[in-house]
Design an enzyme around this catalytic site. Structure first.
Site, PDB file in Angstrom:
ATOM      1  N   SER A  87       7.653 -34.615 -12.059  1.00 27.43           N
ATOM      2  CA  SER A  87       9.014 -34.952 -11.631  1.00 27.43           C
ATOM      3  C   SER A  87       9.552 -34.035 -10.545  1.00 27.43           C
ATOM      4  O   SER A  87      10.651 -34.268 -10.042  1.00 27.43           O
ATOM      5  CB  SER A  87       9.949 -34.924 -12.839  1.00 27.43           C
ATOM      6  OG  SER A  87       9.612 -35.946 -13.756  1.00 27.43           O
ATOM      7  N   GLU A 108     -18.793  26.753   7.709  1.00 22.39           N
ATOM      8  CA  GLU A 108     -19.499  25.923   8.683  1.00 22.39           C
ATOM      9  C   GLU A 108     -19.690  26.585  10.038  1.00 22.39           C
ATOM     10  O   GLU A 108     -20.673  26.318  10.730  1.00 22.39           O
ATOM     11  CB  GLU A 108     -18.745  24.586   8.869  1.00 22.39           C
ATOM     12  CG  GLU A 108     -18.645  23.730   7.620  1.00 22.39           C
ATOM     13  CD  GLU A 108     -20.011  23.227   7.165  1.00 22.39           C
ATOM     14  OE1 GLU A 108     -20.909  23.072   8.019  1.00 22.39           O
ATOM     15  OE2 GLU A 108     -20.169  22.981   5.955  1.00 22.39           O
TER      16      GLU A 108
END
Length: 821
Positions: free
Chosen positions: A466, A86
């Site tokens: 319950s 680069e």
């Protein structure tokens, strides 16, 4: 000479004009350029990470995957690969490379268009952070200004470090740390030279040159990078040739999640988005540490999945998912089968497989990831045909009764080997929290998050059956009843003039014992006793009392069906209610985020929950946020005592007066008994037709609620018969599904592991309670000291005053007058 002078004059004029133009543009765009502070504080968009309380990564959220690295953490060959490809003159130029600019200018003259290329690493960083990728003069000039600005304010190493952490590599990977993980599942230090070159080549075209989307273009680009490295003398010819010949082997890797807890992760994600908004929550680099313990969470996930498989197996095998070839057709080749299986989804514990052949009592199957494997008879014998929820077909005699070649099935791994499996039809959930402050220890909202994202632990409002009874009994103790009070356990017939029918609530099982003590009635979950209690208290009193436990008043029906659990709550709401009994009477607020850390490792949020603390209350400790007290410590202890009887029962088995509570199966768990002794309590819950099954229970430091049912509210869980193929140890529970048979085993499986890390203390008798020996048959005082008596706890002034041997002058509360009770 005149021509030369004219050209020099024109060049000088253009230079002056260009300089004036550039200076003008600089001042024109000056306000848009980043400040020095912004340059030095370039934030890396880092995904949110979610951790367990003990540091295991649960999930990662965010469009961008990034693992920020310091420059010294990056291998030098990887840095060399980027510089060679680069910007080989990076450490020599001032942010703009004149040679690169000249090359780009030559391209402009020859093509008439602005071309890519010529950008330094500094310019690329400026473009990535502050600008767009459009090819315009304006962007190019701004890019140059920002680059010069960066070079003046930041060192070369700082610029390079930011670049390597910001650049895009495709597949949502930003920065080399994330790229190494996404493409190779490695840390950067573990990459080979060829892999480094591959990553260094991606910035040119990350979407079209990555090795997953286009392996051939990626190979060509890698060769370019290696060639540049060789030309720059940062690798040898031998290294170049070896890396060039290395095969392209890569696949998409996710974040390094070490613990799967997708339902919890989604809870955190939604909370963080609510706090900060999506953009900040996903990209600001937050680390969210939950209250969940990794071992307990794994145990909860395992308990939910295995127990849903248990339900599915005892109800029968529903058959193959598909048939790839018929008996008169040629079998598929193994490679073709694997290609097909790779397109099928792994769900929960189940893996797709294809049957290759069957023998007398075994089957040969192929999965996508391996060679053919055998399912022995032990893994097949359960597979009676499924008829409907209440009926199973005959037990199979051979493997051919179950499977045939060419069938697409599912298998799961067990300690005994492969086992035939199917995706469970019902759903389940576990929520576990610490009652002292409400911190969630584990949360599982279903069998598979991939199959359903609906979190039943916190979103499913189901009738609790319950499981409501301890709250009603608590209200009864608050209003004059005691654990020794007798209530009539006898059938109820109530005529309703409006509907023209009689309401006949029944016990389950349909057995009635006549006058029964409150303790025993709760432990045995007597429905008609609960109805009589709510009649004695009144609907309004009962509804108001239940809101103390955090139940919204508009979700509580104002009729007697409330006594049987017709109200609908989430498992989390139920667990929160039970925590009141476990912590001595305080209502805590459940929470699951302990702290939030930003990308600078600064703690930006720490939970400060309201806690249940009797000593803090007594000492008026202002340093502690005190949870509100909603019932007395004495009431909480008495209900805990009664629910202990649901586990341990009562009476004398030697004298044939022994009895079991509905949670007696906990006694069979040697692990739980070893860890908790008798300091464990719980309550079952089952609704009409077994559409919802529950179990909630606790020790002093951990409350857990388990639920099992179908998402379809109309479907019942049904019942099963014995499977003659299975021995006593393997034999599943038979009979009707219910809280004790369906939800409790899930709860036990989880608690056997969870209790290893729970705070387990004996439940201390609070001050103010008195103890008296009572007669078990009448609930009155007793002078005896044998199996017909026991010690019972009472609030001051509520203990009986008469002895069982004396003639009663007071009417006990066991009247069968339905107009009164």
């Amino acid at each position: 000479m005149k021509i030369i002078k004219w050209m020099l004059a024109v060049f000088a004029a253009l230079t002056v004009l260009g300089t004036i133009t550039v200076v003008g543009l600089y001042f024109y765009w000056q306000d848009e350029l980043p400040t020095v502070a912004e340059l030095k504080d370039v934030r890396l968009q880092t995904p949110m990470q979610v951790y367990s309380s003990d540091g295991e990564l649960i999930a990662q959220f965010g469009e961008i995957r990034r693992i920020p690295l310091k420059l010294e953490e990056i291998p030098q060959p990887l840095i060399n690969a980027f510089l060679a490809t680069e910007d080989q003159r990076f450490y020599d130029h001032f942010g703009i490379d004149p040679i690169g600019v000249a090359r780009a200018f030559a391209l402009l003259l020859t093509t008439g268009e602005i071309q890519g290329g010529g950008s330094t690493i500094t310019q690329q960083l400026a473009r990535n952070v502050y600008l767009s990728f459009e090819q315009t003069w304006t962007r190019k000039i701004k890019e140059a200004f920002i680059s010069l600005h960066m070079e003046r304010e930041l060192s070369k190493d700082e610029i390079l470090e930011l670049y390597l952490n910001k650049i895009t590599f495709g597949h949502r990977a930003h920065g080399i740390g994330a790229a190494a993980q996404v493409y190779y599942g490695k840390d950067v230090k573990d990459l080979t030279l060829a892999q480094m070159a591959m990553i260094a080549g991606l910035p040119k075209a990350p979407s079209t040159m990555n090795p997953i989307s286009n392996p051939e273009r990626a190979r060509e680009r890698r060769a370019v990078v290696l060639g540049r490295m060789l030309a720059e003398n940062v690798i040898t010819q031998a290294q170049y040739q070896a890396a060039l010949n290395e095969p392209i082997e890569t696949r998409l890797h996710g974040a390094e999640v070490t613990m799967s807890a997708p339902y919890l992760a989604e809870m955190v994600r939604a909370d963080m988005v609510s706090r900060y908004g999506e953009e900040t929550a996903y990209n600001a680099g937050y680390k969210v540490y939950t209250t969940v313990n990794a071992k307990q969470q794994r145990a909860a996930q395992r308990a939910v999945q295995l127990n849903l498989h248990g339900y599915d197996e005892r109800h029968g095998y529903r058959g193959a998912e598909a048939v790839l070839w018929q008996p008169n057709e040629e079998a598929w080749q193994h490679d073709d089968i694997r290609d097909y299986l790779n397109k099928q989804q792994t769900i929960g514990l189940t893996v797709p497989a294809v049957v290759l052949g069957v023998t007398e009592q075994a089957a040969l199957v192929l999965t996508a990831s391996g060679s053919p494997r055998e399912i022995a008879w032990q893994g097949l014998a359960w597979a009676r045909p499924y008829m409907h929820a209440d009926r199973q077909g005959p037990a199979p005699k051979t493997a051919g009764d179950i499977l045939a070649p060419g069938e697409l099935i599912r298998v799961r791994a067990t300690e005994q080997g492969l086992r035939l499996a199917q995706i469970p039809e019902p759903s389940g959930a576990i929520i576990s929290l610490r009652p002292q402050d409400g911190s969630i220890a584990a949360a599982v909202g279903g069998y598979s998050f991939a199959m359903s994202q609906f979190n039943r632990a916190i979103q499913a409002e189901r009738q609790i059956g319950s499981n409501v009874k301890p709250f009603i009994y608590s209200a009864a103790l608050e209003n004059g009843f005691t654990l020794a009070t007798l209530v009539n356990d006898a059938p109820i017939n109530q005529w309703s003039p409006g509907s023209g029918i009689a309401w006949r609530p029944r016990n389950s099982p349909d057995v009635y014992e006549g006058p029964i003590r409150v303790r025993q009635a709760l432990a045995k979950s007597k429905n008609v006793v609960s109805v009589r209690l709510i009649r004695a208290l009144g609907i309004d009193t009962t509804v108001e009392y239940l809101t103390r436990f955090g139940f919204p008043i508009d979700e509580l029906p104002r009729n007697e069906s409330l006594s049987l659990g017709s109200s609908s709550q989430t498992p989390l709401e139920v667990a929160r209610g039970y925590a009141v009994f476990a912590n001595g009477g305080y209502l805590v607020n459940p929470y699951f985020i302990d702290r939030i850390v930003n990308d600078d490792d600064e703690v930006v949020y720490t939970a400060r929950p309201a806690v249940a603390c009797v000593l803090c209350e007594e000492e008026n400790d202002r340093e502690v946020v005190q949870a509100p007290r909603v019932i007395t410590e004495q009431n909480a202890y008495l209900i805990t005592e009664a629910m202990q009887s649901a586990v341990w029962g009562g009476g004398s088995w030697q004298h044939r007066t022994g009895w079991n509570g509905t949670a007696w199966r906990i006694q069979r768990s040697d692990k739980i008994v070893e860890l908790a002794g008798r300091n464990i309590v719980g309550k079952t819950g089952t609704t009409n037709d077994s559409k919802d099954t529950w179990f909630s229970g606790y020790v002093s430091g951990l409350v857990t609620t388990a639920w099992v049912g179908f998402d379809n509210l109309e479907r019942a869980l049904g019942s099963t018969t014995m499977n003659e193929n299975l021995d006593q140890q393997e034999q599943p529970i038979s009979g009707a599904e219910g809280g004790a048979k369906t939800a409790l085993p899930m709860w036990i499986d989880y608690m056997e592991t969870a209790l290893e890390d729970a705070d387990i203390q004996p439940f201390q008798v609070p001050p103010g309670l008195v103890m008296a020996r009572i007669d078990l048959a009448t609930g009155k005082l007793s002078r005896k000291n044998d199996y017909t008596t026991r010690f019972e706890y009472f609030l001051p002034g509520t203990a009986p005053t008469e002895y069982a041997e004396q003639k009663s002058s007071n009417k006990d509360i066991f009247a069968d007058d339905d107009s009164i009770f």
